[in-house]
Design a protein around this motif. Structure first.
Motif, PDB file in Angstrom:
ATOM      1  N   GLN A   4     -38.079 129.360  87.577  1.00 40.96           N
ATOM      2  CA  GLN A   4     -38.866 128.645  86.351  1.00 40.96           C
ATOM      3  C   GLN A   4     -38.021 127.338  86.115  1.00 40.96           C
ATOM      4  OE1 GLN A   4     -39.094 131.452  83.164  1.00 40.96           O
ATOM      5  NE2 GLN A   4     -41.381 130.980  83.082  1.00 40.96           N
ATOM      6  N   LEU A   5     -38.677 126.312  85.791  1.00 38.47           N
ATOM      7  CA  LEU A   5     -38.198 124.880  85.446  1.00 38.47           C
ATOM      8  C   LEU A   5     -37.859 125.193  84.073  1.00 38.47           C
ATOM      9  CD1 LEU A   5     -40.067 122.283  87.323  1.00 38.47           C
ATOM     10  CD2 LEU A   5     -37.743 123.283  87.805  1.00 38.47           C
ATOM     11  N   MET A   6     -36.826 124.509  83.562  1.00 41.34           N
ATOM     12  CA  MET A   6     -36.647 124.696  82.040  1.00 41.34           C
ATOM     13  C   MET A   6     -35.661 123.546  81.533  1.00 41.34           C
ATOM     14  SD  MET A   6     -34.279 127.846  80.966  1.00 41.34           S
ATOM     15  CE  MET A   6     -32.779 128.155  81.848  1.00 41.34           C
ATOM     16  N   ILE A   7     -35.871 122.951  80.272  1.00 40.26           N
ATOM     17  CA  ILE A   7     -35.045 121.977  79.697  1.00 40.26           C
ATOM     18  C   ILE A   7     -33.688 123.129  79.545  1.00 40.26           C
ATOM     19  CG2 ILE A   7     -34.251 120.932  77.516  1.00 40.26           C
ATOM     20  CD1 ILE A   7     -36.981 120.004  77.408  1.00 40.26           C
ATOM     21  N   GLY A  60     -37.029 126.591  77.853  1.00 36.79           N
ATOM     22  CA  GLY A  60     -35.806 126.373  77.529  1.00 36.79           C
ATOM     23  C   GLY A  60     -35.499 126.828  76.165  1.00 36.79           C
ATOM     24  N   ILE A  61     -36.115 126.601  75.203  1.00 32.22           N
ATOM     25  CA  ILE A  61     -35.944 127.386  73.647  1.00 32.22           C
ATOM     26  C   ILE A  61     -36.152 128.920  73.647  1.00 32.22           C
ATOM     27  CG2 ILE A  61     -36.967 127.232  71.578  1.00 32.22           C
ATOM     28  CD1 ILE A  61     -38.206 124.512  71.935  1.00 32.22           C
ATOM     29  N   LEU A  62     -36.700 129.155  74.647  1.00 32.83           N
ATOM     30  CA  LEU A  62     -36.905 130.719  74.470  1.00 32.83           C
ATOM     31  C   LEU A  62     -35.668 131.344  75.230  1.00 32.83           C
ATOM     32  CD1 LEU A  62     -40.678 131.400  75.422  1.00 32.83           C
ATOM     33  CD2 LEU A  62     -39.656 131.745  73.200  1.00 32.83           C
ATOM     34  N   GLU A  63     -35.056 130.794  76.258  1.00 32.31           N
ATOM     35  CA  GLU A  63     -33.722 131.267  76.594  1.00 32.31           C
ATOM     36  C   GLU A  63     -32.790 131.118  75.836  1.00 32.31           C
ATOM     37  OE1 GLU A  63     -31.192 132.632  79.661  1.00 32.31           O
ATOM     38  OE2 GLU A  63     -33.279 132.544  79.541  1.00 32.31           O
ATOM     39  N   LEU A  64     -32.970 129.903  74.944  1.00 30.07           N
ATOM     40  CA  LEU A  64     -31.697 129.927  73.801  1.00 30.07           C
ATOM     41  C   LEU A  64     -31.720 130.905  72.967  1.00 30.07           C
ATOM     42  CD1 LEU A  64     -29.372 128.143  72.976  1.00 30.07           C
ATOM     43  CD2 LEU A  64     -30.990 126.741  71.672  1.00 30.07           C
ATOM     44  N   ASP A  65     -33.237 131.264  72.662  1.00 30.86           N
ATOM     45  CA  ASP A  65     -33.406 132.293  71.703  1.00 30.86           C
ATOM     46  C   ASP A  65     -32.797 133.750  72.072  1.00 30.86           C
ATOM     47  OD1 ASP A  65     -34.645 133.275  69.248  1.00 30.86           O
ATOM     48  OD2 ASP A  65     -36.360 134.399  70.504  1.00 30.86           O
ATOM     49  N   ARG A  66     -33.096 133.993  73.458  1.00 34.68           N
ATOM     50  CA  ARG A  66     -32.622 135.218  73.972  1.00 34.68           C
ATOM     51  C   ARG A  66     -31.041 135.141  73.988  1.00 34.68           C
ATOM     52  NH1 ARG A  66     -36.984 134.579  77.225  1.00 34.68           N
ATOM     53  NH2 ARG A  66     -36.065 133.426  78.567  1.00 34.68           N
ATOM     54  N   ILE A  67     -30.504 134.227  74.066  1.00 30.13           N
ATOM     55  CA  ILE A  67     -29.037 134.076  74.169  1.00 30.13           C
ATOM     56  C   ILE A  67     -28.324 134.373  72.811  1.00 30.13           C
ATOM     57  CG2 ILE A  67     -26.932 132.170  74.294  1.00 30.13           C
ATOM     58  CD1 ILE A  67     -28.577 131.020  76.577  1.00 30.13           C
TER      59      ILE A  67
END
Length: 80
Positions: A4-7, A60-67
């Motif tokens: 997936q592409l993400m910021i 990207g924001i959702l990945e940061l949320d998981r982190i």
């Protein structure tokens, strides 16, 4: 595995991240601005009106949320 592409989540750190006290612990939280952006993008996703650039930003924001969820869980577990 699906690529997936993400910021990069790290690009949100300067303006979108805060440490806030919660029950005596300092936890990672989104700033009001980043939280509002997340809610706006999620709403556009529900309405199927996300642009490709917004989809990349949301990922990207959702990945940061998981982190943050994982880091905050570790902070809470280690404080017990």
């Amino acid at each position: 595995m699906n690529a997936q592409l993400m910021i990069q989540p790290s690009s949100f750190i300067d303006a979108g991240i805060q440490m806030k006290p919660v029950r005596g612990l300092f936890l990672f939280k989104f700033s009001e601005t980043l939280q509002e952006r997340l809610e706006n993008l999620n709403e556009k996703r529900r309405e199927s009106t996300l642009s490709k650039d917004e989809e990349v930003e949301l990922t990207g924001i959702l990945e940061l949320d998981r982190i943050f969820t994982l880091l905050n869980a570790k902070i809470i577990a280690e404080s017990a």
